[in-house]
Design a protein around this motif. Sequence first.
Motif, PDB file in Angstrom:
ATOM      1  N   GLY A 290      -7.911 -25.654 -15.486  1.00 44.43           N
ATOM      2  CA  GLY A 290      -7.723 -24.692 -16.565  1.00 44.43           C
ATOM      3  C   GLY A 290      -6.349 -24.708 -17.194  1.00 44.43           C
ATOM      4  O   GLY A 290      -6.020 -23.844 -18.011  1.00 44.43           O
ATOM      5  N   ILE A 291      -5.532 -25.692 -16.855  1.00 47.70           N
ATOM      6  CA  ILE A 291      -4.167 -25.734 -17.379  1.00 47.70           C
ATOM      7  C   ILE A 291      -4.168 -26.054 -18.872  1.00 47.70           C
ATOM      8  O   ILE A 291      -4.981 -26.845 -19.358  1.00 47.70           O
ATOM      9  CB  ILE A 291      -3.319 -26.767 -16.597  1.00 47.70           C
ATOM     10  CG1 ILE A 291      -1.830 -26.557 -16.874  1.00 47.70           C
ATOM     11  CG2 ILE A 291      -3.754 -28.191 -16.905  1.00 47.70           C
ATOM     12  CD1 ILE A 291      -0.942 -27.327 -15.917  1.00 47.70           C
ATOM     13  N   SER A 292      -3.273 -25.405 -19.607  1.00 47.80           N
ATOM     14  CA  SER A 292      -3.206 -25.625 -21.057  1.00 47.80           C
ATOM     15  C   SER A 292      -1.800 -25.972 -21.522  1.00 47.80           C
ATOM     16  O   SER A 292      -1.624 -26.483 -22.624  1.00 47.80           O
ATOM     17  CB  SER A 292      -3.695 -24.381 -21.805  1.00 47.80           C
ATOM     18  OG  SER A 292      -2.884 -23.261 -21.490  1.00 47.80           O
ATOM     19  N   SER A 293      -0.788 -25.673 -20.710  1.00 52.46           N
ATOM     20  CA  SER A 293       0.588 -25.932 -21.147  1.00 52.46           C
ATOM     21  C   SER A 293       1.453 -26.331 -19.968  1.00 52.46           C
ATOM     22  O   SER A 293       1.133 -26.032 -18.814  1.00 52.46           O
ATOM     23  CB  SER A 293       1.178 -24.683 -21.810  1.00 52.46           C
ATOM     24  OG  SER A 293       1.287 -23.626 -20.870  1.00 52.46           O
ATOM     25  N   ILE A 294       2.546 -27.015 -20.292  1.00 52.36           N
ATOM     26  CA  ILE A 294       3.544 -27.349 -19.280  1.00 52.36           C
ATOM     27  C   ILE A 294       4.877 -27.544 -19.995  1.00 52.36           C
ATOM     28  O   ILE A 294       4.919 -28.017 -21.140  1.00 52.36           O
ATOM     29  CB  ILE A 294       3.141 -28.608 -18.479  1.00 52.36           C
ATOM     30  CG1 ILE A 294       4.000 -28.714 -17.213  1.00 52.36           C
ATOM     31  CG2 ILE A 294       3.271 -29.882 -19.315  1.00 52.36           C
ATOM     32  CD1 ILE A 294       3.429 -29.675 -16.186  1.00 52.36           C
ATOM     33  N   HIS A 295       5.942 -27.149 -19.316  1.00 50.22           N
ATOM     34  CA  HIS A 295       7.280 -27.306 -19.887  1.00 50.22           C
ATOM     35  C   HIS A 295       8.257 -27.508 -18.746  1.00 50.22           C
ATOM     36  O   HIS A 295       8.271 -26.739 -17.780  1.00 50.22           O
ATOM     37  CB  HIS A 295       7.674 -26.062 -20.696  1.00 50.22           C
ATOM     38  CG  HIS A 295       9.087 -26.097 -21.185  1.00 50.22           C
ATOM     39  ND1 HIS A 295       9.531 -27.036 -22.094  1.00 50.22           N
ATOM     40  CD2 HIS A 295      10.163 -25.328 -20.861  1.00 50.22           C
ATOM     41  CE1 HIS A 295      10.826 -26.834 -22.319  1.00 50.22           C
ATOM     42  NE2 HIS A 295      11.227 -25.811 -21.579  1.00 50.22           N
ATOM     43  N   PHE A 296       9.043 -28.561 -18.843  1.00 53.59           N
ATOM     44  CA  PHE A 296      10.047 -28.846 -17.808  1.00 53.59           C
ATOM     45  C   PHE A 296      11.380 -28.264 -18.257  1.00 53.59           C
ATOM     46  O   PHE A 296      12.072 -28.857 -19.107  1.00 53.59           O
ATOM     47  CB  PHE A 296      10.148 -30.354 -17.570  1.00 53.59           C
ATOM     48  CG  PHE A 296       8.854 -30.969 -17.125  1.00 53.59           C
ATOM     49  CD1 PHE A 296       8.342 -30.681 -15.870  1.00 53.59           C
ATOM     50  CD2 PHE A 296       8.134 -31.819 -17.958  1.00 53.59           C
ATOM     51  CE1 PHE A 296       7.134 -31.229 -15.453  1.00 53.59           C
ATOM     52  CE2 PHE A 296       6.939 -32.376 -17.554  1.00 53.59           C
ATOM     53  CZ  PHE A 296       6.438 -32.076 -16.301  1.00 53.59           C
ATOM     54  N   PRO A 297      11.760 -27.110 -17.725  1.00 50.91           N
ATOM     55  CA  PRO A 297      12.930 -26.385 -18.249  1.00 50.91           C
ATOM     56  C   PRO A 297      14.263 -27.072 -17.983  1.00 50.91           C
ATOM     57  O   PRO A 297      15.264 -26.729 -18.611  1.00 50.91           O
ATOM     58  CB  PRO A 297      12.861 -25.030 -17.516  1.00 50.91           C
ATOM     59  CG  PRO A 297      12.072 -25.305 -16.270  1.00 50.91           C
ATOM     60  CD  PRO A 297      11.106 -26.385 -16.623  1.00 50.91           C
ATOM     61  N   ASP A 298      14.283 -28.049 -17.074  1.00 45.95           N
ATOM     62  CA  ASP A 298      15.560 -28.689 -16.741  1.00 45.95           C
ATOM     63  C   ASP A 298      15.896 -29.849 -17.673  1.00 45.95           C
ATOM     64  O   ASP A 298      16.963 -30.457 -17.544  1.00 45.95           O
ATOM     65  CB  ASP A 298      15.530 -29.194 -15.295  1.00 45.95           C
ATOM     66  CG  ASP A 298      14.514 -30.320 -15.084  1.00 45.95           C
ATOM     67  OD1 ASP A 298      13.455 -30.269 -15.748  1.00 45.95           O
ATOM     68  OD2 ASP A 298      14.777 -31.222 -14.274  1.00 45.95           O
ATOM     69  N   ALA A 299      14.987 -30.182 -18.627  1.00 47.60           N
ATOM     70  CA  ALA A 299      15.223 -31.346 -19.494  1.00 47.60           C
ATOM     71  C   ALA A 299      15.032 -30.958 -20.955  1.00 47.60           C
ATOM     72  O   ALA A 299      13.966 -30.478 -21.345  1.00 47.60           O
ATOM     73  CB  ALA A 299      14.279 -32.483 -19.121  1.00 47.60           C
ATOM     74  N   VAL A 300      16.045 -31.199 -21.766  1.00 50.46           N
ATOM     75  CA  VAL A 300      15.933 -30.954 -23.196  1.00 50.46           C
ATOM     76  C   VAL A 300      15.242 -32.144 -23.852  1.00 50.46           C
ATOM     77  O   VAL A 300      15.012 -33.180 -23.220  1.00 50.46           O
ATOM     78  CB  VAL A 300      17.328 -30.728 -23.836  1.00 50.46           C
ATOM     79  CG1 VAL A 300      17.985 -29.491 -23.245  1.00 50.46           C
ATOM     80  CG2 VAL A 300      18.218 -31.959 -23.650  1.00 50.46           C
ATOM     81  N   THR A 301      14.904 -32.001 -25.114  1.00 53.99           N
ATOM     82  CA  THR A 301      14.210 -33.059 -25.856  1.00 53.99           C
ATOM     83  C   THR A 301      14.975 -34.384 -25.769  1.00 53.99           C
ATOM     84  O   THR A 301      16.186 -34.426 -25.985  1.00 53.99           O
ATOM     85  CB  THR A 301      14.062 -32.658 -27.334  1.00 53.99           C
ATOM     86  OG1 THR A 301      13.305 -31.445 -27.397  1.00 53.99           O
ATOM     87  CG2 THR A 301      13.341 -33.739 -28.121  1.00 53.99           C
ATOM     88  N   GLY A 302      14.246 -35.433 -25.438  1.00 55.05           N
ATOM     89  CA  GLY A 302      14.850 -36.763 -25.364  1.00 55.05           C
ATOM     90  C   GLY A 302      15.434 -37.110 -24.013  1.00 55.05           C
ATOM     91  O   GLY A 302      15.950 -38.215 -23.830  1.00 55.05           O
ATOM     92  N   HIS A 303      15.360 -36.196 -23.045  1.00 49.60           N
ATOM     93  CA  HIS A 303      15.905 -36.450 -21.712  1.00 49.60           C
ATOM     94  C   HIS A 303      14.798 -36.353 -20.668  1.00 49.60           C
ATOM     95  O   HIS A 303      13.747 -35.763 -20.901  1.00 49.60           O
ATOM     96  CB  HIS A 303      17.023 -35.464 -21.391  1.00 49.60           C
ATOM     97  CG  HIS A 303      18.266 -35.673 -22.204  1.00 49.60           C
ATOM     98  ND1 HIS A 303      18.344 -35.303 -23.541  1.00 49.60           N
ATOM     99  CD2 HIS A 303      19.467 -36.237 -21.913  1.00 49.60           C
ATOM    100  CE1 HIS A 303      19.541 -35.620 -24.016  1.00 49.60           C
ATOM    101  NE2 HIS A 303      20.235 -36.190 -23.049  1.00 49.60           N
TER     102      HIS A 303
END
Length: 529
Positions: A290-303
């Motif tokens: 049922g997962i719909s989203s994920i975000h890795f908070p330790d990495a900004v765009t391009g990293h």
Amino acid sequence: MIMNDTLTSDVIGRRVEVNGEHATVRFSGIVPPVAGLWLGVEWDNPERGKHDGSHDGTVYFKCRHPTGGSFIRPNKVNFGVDFLTAVKNRYVLEDAPEEDGKGQIIIGNKPVETIGFDSIIKQQSQLSKLQEISLRNCAVNCAGDKGAIAKACPNIRKVDLSRNLLSSWDEVLDIADQLKHLEVLNLSENKLSFPLASLTLTRAFPALKILALNRTGITWAEVLRCAPGWPVLEELYLASNDLFISERPADVLQTLKLLDLSSNQSIDENQLFLIAYLPRLEQLILSDVGISSIHFPDAVTGHKTLMFPSLQYLIVNDNQISQWSFINELDKLQSLHALSCTRNPLMQGDKAAQTTRQFIIAKIGQLKTLNKCEILPEERRGAELDYRKAFGNEWKAAGGHQDPDRNRPNEEFVAAHPRYQLLCLKYGAPEDGELKTQQPFVLKNQLLTLKIKYPNQVDQKVLEKQLPASMTIQKVKGLLARLLRVPVSELLLSYESPKMPGREIGLENDQQSLQFYSVESGDCLLVRW
């Protein structure tokens, strides 16, 4: 083992089988006004029962489902057999050849005739050689006599005990303690009770590498309590347990390479972060969670993120993924090489399946396999060029420019298309001519003007032809074979693009189109035979 109506042993909590259906005993006793002993059972399949454990206003036991319970006479119930009996039933009695079993042994100086002696030796030899056994659905309920398994079949390395009548982890340990070489164990579909405290390493699975606990009712806390007994475990299957990952593994599961959490509907991205630092985890299966989203908070765009450092293969089939931001985040995984993401809203939208595949390839730079299909270099190049062209106008409107000094797309565009700037560096910024809105149903707008050269035939003149972008390589070869009077089987095609001077791209798949290989007007076909 069928119990009679004078059942006296403690049966509460025991697993039983009745006419092919499995249940757990919740009650044993008298149920007035009918005389005699009754067992109250809770069925695994609640549709099999008739009530919730109550009768005439009296609650005898409780069920999780209002129709999950039944009362049954003990002589109708199968309590199962021990491990070794099940092994002999399947691997000796069924498979041993018929013989009279007569022989002689010498006792003192006298020959004595034996009956069945040779057969016993043959059976013992047969069991001792077993390395893989399947006892699925064989009603196994316990280990049996202490030490009997180790004596009879000490070389077993792989055991399937799925869908049996094991009721507790202690019963599993009693079996495993006698199988010191055990590497693979399937316990799926056994409703097990697990220990309330962490296990000591004295009762461990020293060689176990693969363990399946699908549909066992295990909780995450119970996984962590049992895990010290799995010191070299590499694959753990925990599908369909209604798991909620409540804490981070500390000093356990550190050797794990594959983790299957499929069909655990309570799992979300915050729980995944608790297992994100398992150092050797290479494959994570999250189908139908049922997962719909994920975000890795330790990495900004391009990293790249520090989470899931070894993850190579991610499976997220049958979920609720509908936003491209999910795919963008996966590019932050430093080791990801393979992805399966079928049957998600994102893949079932208005865009054609091939276009969606191209966009995923373009968004995840290190991907080598998508939905079990290898991504060849030509496909990656075509996908990235098409992606670069598809969002070129949006890039310009957001502040993108062919002049590197003036190329400053806004944050919103960069967040939506994290790899776009990198693709511009790789292939060059899109030219204005590429970004003109095409009229897809007008034939002349689909025609490619191409030069045709023959590197190995200096006397052949360079041709210029207009060919449909949708034309397959096979049909191009057919056209050239007629022009050149050369058998199709002898033709080898490739092409050069002025945008990539000095590089020659092979056209190796006859079933693909010129468009698939990103052939454009102004490119040059190279023909060899």
